[in-house]
Design a protein around this motif. Structure first.
Motif, PDB file in Angstrom:
ATOM      1  N   GLY A  75     -13.626 -55.306 -42.372  1.00 12.27           N
ATOM      2  CA  GLY A  75     -13.097 -56.517 -42.976  1.00 12.27           C
ATOM      3  C   GLY A  75     -13.892 -56.984 -44.183  1.00 12.27           C
ATOM      4  N   GLU A  76     -13.325 -57.991 -44.863  1.00 16.31           N
ATOM      5  CA  GLU A  76     -13.989 -58.604 -46.009  1.00 16.31           C
ATOM      6  C   GLU A  76     -14.895 -59.722 -45.515  1.00 16.31           C
ATOM      7  OE1 GLU A  76     -12.976 -60.730 -50.272  1.00 16.31           O
ATOM      8  OE2 GLU A  76     -11.362 -59.762 -49.157  1.00 16.31           O
ATOM      9  N   LEU A  77     -16.130 -59.704 -45.968  1.00 15.86           N
ATOM     10  CA  LEU A  77     -17.124 -60.664 -45.484  1.00 15.86           C
ATOM     11  C   LEU A  77     -16.834 -62.093 -45.936  1.00 15.86           C
ATOM     12  CD1 LEU A  77     -20.364 -58.566 -46.002  1.00 15.86           C
ATOM     13  CD2 LEU A  77     -19.189 -59.049 -43.856  1.00 15.86           C
ATOM     14  N   ASN A  78     -17.100 -63.020 -45.036  1.00 18.07           N
ATOM     15  CA  ASN A  78     -16.957 -64.448 -45.281  1.00 18.07           C
ATOM     16  C   ASN A  78     -17.908 -64.872 -46.404  1.00 18.07           C
ATOM     17  OD1 ASN A  78     -17.564 -67.332 -44.917  1.00 18.07           O
ATOM     18  ND2 ASN A  78     -16.361 -67.147 -43.039  1.00 18.07           N
ATOM     19  N   PRO A  79     -17.477 -65.776 -47.294  1.00 13.05           N
ATOM     20  CA  PRO A  79     -18.358 -66.232 -48.375  1.00 13.05           C
ATOM     21  C   PRO A  79     -19.710 -66.763 -47.889  1.00 13.05           C
ATOM     22  CG  PRO A  79     -16.130 -66.969 -48.793  1.00 13.05           C
ATOM     23  CD  PRO A  79     -16.139 -66.350 -47.426  1.00 13.05           C
ATOM     24  N   GLN A  80     -19.760 -67.371 -46.717  1.00  9.99           N
ATOM     25  CA  GLN A  80     -21.037 -67.863 -46.194  1.00  9.99           C
ATOM     26  C   GLN A  80     -21.991 -66.709 -45.898  1.00  9.99           C
ATOM     27  OE1 GLN A  80     -22.049 -71.225 -45.906  1.00  9.99           O
ATOM     28  NE2 GLN A  80     -23.976 -70.107 -45.770  1.00  9.99           N
ATOM     29  N   VAL A  81     -21.462 -65.604 -45.398  1.00 11.79           N
ATOM     30  CA  VAL A  81     -22.282 -64.418 -45.148  1.00 11.79           C
ATOM     31  C   VAL A  81     -22.811 -63.875 -46.475  1.00 11.79           C
ATOM     32  CG1 VAL A  81     -22.265 -62.039 -44.278  1.00 11.79           C
ATOM     33  CG2 VAL A  81     -21.065 -63.839 -43.015  1.00 11.79           C
ATOM     34  N   LEU A  82     -21.952 -63.833 -47.489  1.00  7.43           N
ATOM     35  CA  LEU A  82     -22.385 -63.368 -48.812  1.00  7.43           C
ATOM     36  C   LEU A  82     -23.522 -64.237 -49.342  1.00  7.43           C
ATOM     37  CD1 LEU A  82     -18.905 -62.729 -50.477  1.00  7.43           C
ATOM     38  CD2 LEU A  82     -20.420 -61.050 -49.392  1.00  7.43           C
ATOM     39  N   GLU A  83     -23.372 -65.543 -49.189  1.00  7.21           N
ATOM     40  CA  GLU A  83     -24.403 -66.478 -49.650  1.00  7.21           C
ATOM     41  C   GLU A  83     -25.710 -66.281 -48.882  1.00  7.21           C
ATOM     42  OE1 GLU A  83     -25.120 -71.259 -49.626  1.00  7.21           O
ATOM     43  OE2 GLU A  83     -23.096 -70.554 -50.122  1.00  7.21           O
ATOM     44  N   ASN A  84     -25.605 -66.122 -47.560  1.00  4.20           N
ATOM     45  CA  ASN A  84     -26.803 -65.922 -46.733  1.00  4.20           C
ATOM     46  C   ASN A  84     -27.594 -64.689 -47.152  1.00  4.20           C
ATOM     47  OD1 ASN A  84     -26.039 -68.169 -45.279  1.00  4.20           O
ATOM     48  ND2 ASN A  84     -25.316 -67.022 -43.507  1.00  4.20           N
ATOM     49  N   TRP A  85     -26.910 -63.662 -47.598  1.00  2.00           N
ATOM     50  CA  TRP A  85     -27.561 -62.418 -48.006  1.00  2.00           C
ATOM     51  C   TRP A  85     -27.752 -62.336 -49.526  1.00  2.00           C
ATOM     52  CZ3 TRP A  85     -29.894 -59.051 -44.851  1.00  2.00           C
ATOM     53  CH2 TRP A  85     -29.636 -59.170 -43.497  1.00  2.00           C
ATOM     54  N   ASP A  86     -27.460 -63.429 -50.216  1.00  2.00           N
ATOM     55  CA  ASP A  86     -27.609 -63.514 -51.667  1.00  2.00           C
ATOM     56  C   ASP A  86     -26.808 -62.433 -52.396  1.00  2.00           C
ATOM     57  OD1 ASP A  86     -28.546 -64.834 -53.941  1.00  2.00           O
ATOM     58  OD2 ASP A  86     -30.274 -63.492 -54.131  1.00  2.00           O
ATOM     59  N   LEU A  87     -25.592 -62.168 -51.888  1.00  2.00           N
ATOM     60  CA  LEU A  87     -24.695 -61.207 -52.531  1.00  2.00           C
ATOM     61  C   LEU A  87     -23.833 -61.953 -53.539  1.00  2.00           C
ATOM     62  CD1 LEU A  87     -23.646 -59.198 -49.371  1.00  2.00           C
ATOM     63  CD2 LEU A  87     -25.320 -58.539 -51.094  1.00  2.00           C
ATOM     64  N   LYS A  88     -23.691 -61.406 -54.726  1.00  3.97           N
ATOM     65  CA  LYS A  88     -23.004 -62.099 -55.818  1.00  3.97           C
ATOM     66  C   LYS A  88     -21.527 -61.730 -55.935  1.00  3.97           C
ATOM     67  CE  LYS A  88     -26.910 -63.913 -57.006  1.00  3.97           C
ATOM     68  NZ  LYS A  88     -27.278 -65.132 -56.357  1.00  3.97           N
ATOM     69  N   MET A  89     -21.111 -60.654 -55.285  1.00  4.37           N
ATOM     70  CA  MET A  89     -19.726 -60.196 -55.392  1.00  4.37           C
ATOM     71  C   MET A  89     -19.136 -60.033 -53.990  1.00  4.37           C
ATOM     72  SD  MET A  89     -19.890 -57.490 -58.524  1.00  4.37           S
ATOM     73  CE  MET A  89     -18.128 -57.481 -58.595  1.00  4.37           C
ATOM     74  N   PRO A  90     -17.795 -60.108 -53.888  1.00 10.95           N
ATOM     75  CA  PRO A  90     -17.164 -59.870 -52.586  1.00 10.95           C
ATOM     76  C   PRO A  90     -17.578 -58.514 -52.023  1.00 10.95           C
ATOM     77  CG  PRO A  90     -15.562 -60.706 -54.152  1.00 10.95           C
ATOM     78  CD  PRO A  90     -16.811 -60.404 -54.930  1.00 10.95           C
ATOM     79  N   ALA A  91     -17.669 -58.447 -50.706  1.00 15.02           N
ATOM     80  CA  ALA A  91     -18.081 -57.207 -50.050  1.00 15.02           C
ATOM     81  C   ALA A  91     -17.324 -57.037 -48.744  1.00 15.02           C
ATOM     82  CB  ALA A  91     -19.587 -57.229 -49.778  1.00 15.02           C
ATOM     83  N   CYS A  92     -17.205 -55.799 -48.329  1.00 17.78           N
ATOM     84  CA  CYS A  92     -16.565 -55.464 -47.055  1.00 17.78           C
ATOM     85  C   CYS A  92     -17.598 -54.827 -46.136  1.00 17.78           C
ATOM     86  CB  CYS A  92     -15.423 -54.485 -47.279  1.00 17.78           C
ATOM     87  SG  CYS A  92     -14.066 -55.177 -48.209  1.00 17.78           S
ATOM     88  N   SER A  93     -17.268 -54.853 -44.858  1.00 20.61           N
ATOM     89  CA  SER A  93     -18.150 -54.268 -43.861  1.00 20.61           C
ATOM     90  C   SER A  93     -17.325 -53.410 -42.907  1.00 20.61           C
ATOM     91  CB  SER A  93     -18.857 -55.381 -43.094  1.00 20.61           C
ATOM     92  OG  SER A  93     -19.613 -54.848 -42.033  1.00 20.61           O
ATOM     93  N   LEU A  94     -17.880 -52.292 -42.520  1.00 16.22           N
ATOM     94  CA  LEU A  94     -17.262 -51.409 -41.536  1.00 16.22           C
ATOM     95  C   LEU A  94     -18.312 -51.094 -40.487  1.00 16.22           C
ATOM     96  CD1 LEU A  94     -15.111 -49.386 -40.449  1.00 16.22           C
ATOM     97  CD2 LEU A  94     -16.115 -47.709 -42.020  1.00 16.22           C
ATOM     98  N   GLU A  95     -17.962 -51.311 -39.228  1.00 16.20           N
ATOM     99  CA  GLU A  95     -18.857 -50.987 -38.129  1.00 16.20           C
ATOM    100  C   GLU A  95     -18.109 -50.069 -37.177  1.00 16.20           C
ATOM    101  OE1 GLU A  95     -20.628 -53.234 -34.247  1.00 16.20           O
ATOM    102  OE2 GLU A  95     -20.729 -54.314 -36.148  1.00 16.20           O
ATOM    103  N   ILE A  96     -18.677 -48.909 -36.918  1.00 15.65           N
ATOM    104  CA  ILE A  96     -18.082 -47.944 -35.992  1.00 15.65           C
ATOM    105  C   ILE A  96     -19.076 -47.703 -34.856  1.00 15.65           C
ATOM    106  CG2 ILE A  96     -17.288 -45.558 -35.687  1.00 15.65           C
ATOM    107  CD1 ILE A  96     -15.383 -47.133 -37.410  1.00 15.65           C
TER     108      ILE A  96
END
Length: 75
Positions: A46-67
């Protein structure tokens, strides 16, 4: 939820798209899916929540995959 299937040879991978659910806190509503093979959940994408992006200091939208490799190996 909406269900989509990807057919590759004789294996079927199913993506169950959720609007709300157990992954809501880390993903954007409606942009998260359970990854299933042969009806068994092996992960989430899925696409990461903006709060998660902020917590990790990510500047652009990001996705995550967990298998879960243990679940995948058991198939």
């Amino acid at each position: 939820f909406e269900q989509r299937k990807l057919n590759k040879g004789n294996k079927i991978i199913t993506f169950n798209l959720f609007g709300l659910g157990k992954f809501n806190y880390e993903f954007i509503n409606g942009r998260v899916a359970s990854v299933q093979v042969k009806g068994k959940e092996i992960g989430v994408i899925g696409e990461l929540n903006p709060q998660v992006l902020e917590n990790w200091d990510l500047k652009m939208p990001a996705c995550s995959l967990e298998i879960n490799l243990d679940n995948l190996h058991q198939l």
